[in-house]
Each structure stands twice: as structure tokens, then as C-alpha cells.
Design an enzyme around this catalytic site. Structure first.
Site, mmCIF file in Angstrom:
data_model
loop_
_atom_site.group_PDB
_atom_site.id
_atom_site.type_symbol
_atom_site.label_atom_id
_atom_site.label_comp_id
_atom_site.label_asym_id
_atom_site.label_seq_id
_atom_site.Cartn_x
_atom_site.Cartn_y
_atom_site.Cartn_z
ATOM 1 N N ARG A 1 0.832 -0.931 0.061
ATOM 2 C CA ARG A 1 -0.028 -0.009 0.161
ATOM 3 C C ARG A 1 0.695 1.237 -0.118
ATOM 4 O O ARG A 1 1.516 1.551 0.758
ATOM 5 C CB ARG A 1 -0.642 -0.102 1.267
ATOM 6 C CG ARG A 1 -1.976 1.253 1.361
ATOM 7 C CD ARG A 1 -2.829 1.055 2.587
ATOM 8 N NE ARG A 1 -3.951 2.053 2.781
ATOM 9 C CZ ARG A 1 -3.523 2.986 3.204
ATOM 10 N NH1 ARG A 1 -2.349 3.493 3.682
ATOM 11 N NH2 ARG A 1 -4.518 4.164 3.342
ATOM 12 N N SER B 1 -12.527 -2.802 1.363
ATOM 13 C CA SER B 1 -12.658 -2.300 2.812
ATOM 14 C C SER B 1 -14.021 -1.723 2.799
ATOM 15 O O SER B 1 -14.742 -1.138 1.948
ATOM 16 C CB SER B 1 -11.639 -0.916 2.767
ATOM 17 O OG SER B 1 -10.329 -1.132 2.573
ATOM 18 N N LYS C 1 -3.656 6.222 9.156
ATOM 19 C CA LYS C 1 -4.391 6.427 8.045
ATOM 20 C C LYS C 1 -4.990 7.820 8.630
ATOM 21 O O LYS C 1 -5.857 7.762 9.082
ATOM 22 C CB LYS C 1 -5.052 5.469 7.841
ATOM 23 C CG LYS C 1 -6.134 5.696 6.401
ATOM 24 C CD LYS C 1 -7.100 4.473 6.267
ATOM 25 C CE LYS C 1 -8.284 4.832 5.324
ATOM 26 N NZ LYS C 1 -8.026 4.916 3.835
HETATM 27 N N1 TZP Z 1 -7.440 1.492 6.659
HETATM 28 C C1 TZP Z 1 -8.011 1.627 8.023
HETATM 29 S S1 TZP Z 1 -7.083 1.995 9.325
HETATM 30 C C2 TZP Z 1 -5.568 1.729 8.371
HETATM 31 C C3 TZP Z 1 -5.988 1.433 7.069
HETATM 32 C C4 TZP Z 1 -5.062 1.155 6.180
HETATM 33 C C5 TZP Z 1 -4.204 1.912 8.913
HETATM 34 C C6 TZP Z 1 -3.861 0.960 10.034
HETATM 35 O O1 TZP Z 1 -2.636 1.042 10.402
HETATM 36 P P1 TZP Z 1 -2.032 0.841 11.977
HETATM 37 O O2 TZP Z 1 -0.834 1.206 11.919
HETATM 38 O O3 TZP Z 1 -2.263 -0.765 12.076
HETATM 39 O O4 TZP Z 1 -3.136 1.297 12.975
#
Ligand code: TZP
Ligand code: MG
Length: 211
Positions: free
Chosen positions: A40, A109, A138
């Protein structure tokens, strides 16, 4: 379609992985028990996605871990990845499925019960459900759903779900109790001093939760 194991799903982030890089992070995580790896990179164009994706594919070859590409269908096809993951604002599921063909794993998602209910199991193979918690990883994430929300969305999803958003080794039991098949993590592995050991800790909790 290939069988897939959502239990320990690493999502790579180029900034958080900047120290040792995404390919080395993925290699270590898979050695520690990661079952899936998603590339990603929201800032890379298709050429760079293909370059990194090919290096990842080579690193994962023979390990049994699967490679999923976020959002870039053209890159996913060029790499010969195991799957493609799309968000609600990305390409439409029907169009994505038509482009990748029947064999590629297609993940979507979902951030609400309405969206989970709307998933077409003829097009989508798994859902990524969250964010369970608010996360700095994010910036534009939707409203956190917590474990109650996770359980509701997992139930509404007609295909297996992986939980995401602020998840660490300590949360594994609750993730599985909510019915998710696994957890997707970025910062619990990327950028940690020892990504392999961090992954092993999560994998050990997963074995306990499943026992
Ligand atoms: N989609 C929803 S939360 C997220 C994504 C890509 C990020 C999750 O990152 P982390 O560091 O595991 O909280
Ligand atoms: Mg997207």
C-alpha cells in the site's frame, strides 16, 4: 482462486518502513508468521508499484505468504500478484473483478454495516473491516467502530473479514472473538526495532486465540 489465510495480514507503509524498507520488512514479517502482505503506497505511481511489487513477489516466493496490491489494478496484473485490495472510493468491485479475472483474490474495505451488507460475494473474496481504533497511520480514516462495531460488520459481511485500525498483539483475542478471521496491521510491525519478533508475538497470540 487460491486459498488464503487472513490471520496475520501485514499492510506495508513506505514511510513507516523507511528504515529497512518495505521488502526487508515483509521478508522479516513473513519469517515471523505473517500470512499475507499488502503493498500500500498511496504516493507511488504504477511504475514504482510494479517495481516494488516484483521485488516483494520475489521475496515472498516459496514462503506461502500471499501478495496483495492496494488499489492499482494495472500493477496487480503486471506483478502477477495473488490479489488486489480496493477501497470504497477506488474502482467499482464489478469492474475490478472483470479486470483481474476469476483467479485473483479481491478484497474490499468496509467501514459500516450498510457497506458490509452491500458486498457481493460473487465479486469480493474478503472484507477489510475498520478502523477498530483511531490510528495515526491513516490520516483520513473513518469513525472508529470498536470491537462491538467489528462484530456487527463481520456478521453483516457475506465473506470472511480481516480487522484493521490500531491493532496490536494485545487485541488479538478480541479480534477473533468478534468473528474476524484475522488482523491487518501496519505500525505493529512496520518501523518496529525488530519486525520479525513483533510478528512472532502477534502470531503466538493468534495461536492462543484459535486454540
Ligand atoms: N485502513 C484503515 S485503518 C488503516 C488502514 C490502512 C491503517 C492501520 O494502521 P495501523 O498502524 O495498524 O493502525
Ligand atoms: Mg484506496
Amino acid at each position: 482462486m487460491k486459498a488464503f489465510d487472513l490471520s496475520l495480514y501485514l499492510v506495508l507503509d513506505p514511510d513507516l518502513c523507511a528504515g529497512i524498507g518495505m521488502v526487508e520488512t515483509a521478508r522479516l514479517a513473513v519469517a515471523g508468521g505473517a500470512t499475507m502482505v499488502q503493498l500500500r503506497d498511496k504516493h507511488a505511481g504504477t511504475i514504482r508499484m510494479i517495481e516494488t511489487g516484483r521485488a516483494l513477489k520475489q521475496a515472498l516466493d516459496g514462503t506461502g505468504a500471499l501478495l496483495i496490491i492496494n488499489d492499482d489494478v494495472e500493477a496487480a496484473i503486471a506483478i502477477g500478484a495473488d490479489g488486489l485490495h480496493i477501497g470504497q472510493e477506488d474502482m467499482d468491485a464489478r469492474k475490478a473483478r472483470a479486470m483481474v479475472g476469476a483467479e485473483m483474490i479481491l478484497g474490499l474495505s468496509v467501514e459500516s454495516e450498510v457497506l458490509a451488507n452491500a458486498v457481493d460475494p460473487d465479486l469480493i473474496d474478503y472484507t477489510g473491516v475498520g478502523p477498530v481504533f483511531a490510528t495515526p497511520t491513516k490520516a483520513d480514516h473513518k469513525q472508529p467502530i470498536g470491537f462491538d462495531g467489528l462484530a456487527r460488520l463481520v456478521k453483516a459481511s457475506p465473506v470472511p473479514s480481516v480487522a484493521i485500525g490500531g491493532l496490536k498483539a494485545d487485541h488479538v483475542a478480541e479480534v477473533f472473538a468478534a468473528g474476524a478471521r484475522g488482523l491487518a496491521v501496519v505500525s505493529a510491525i512496520c518501523g518496529t526495532p525488530d519486525p520479525e519478533a513483533a510478528t512472532r508475538r502477534i502470531a503466538a497470540e493468534i495461536r492462543k486465540a484459535r486454540a
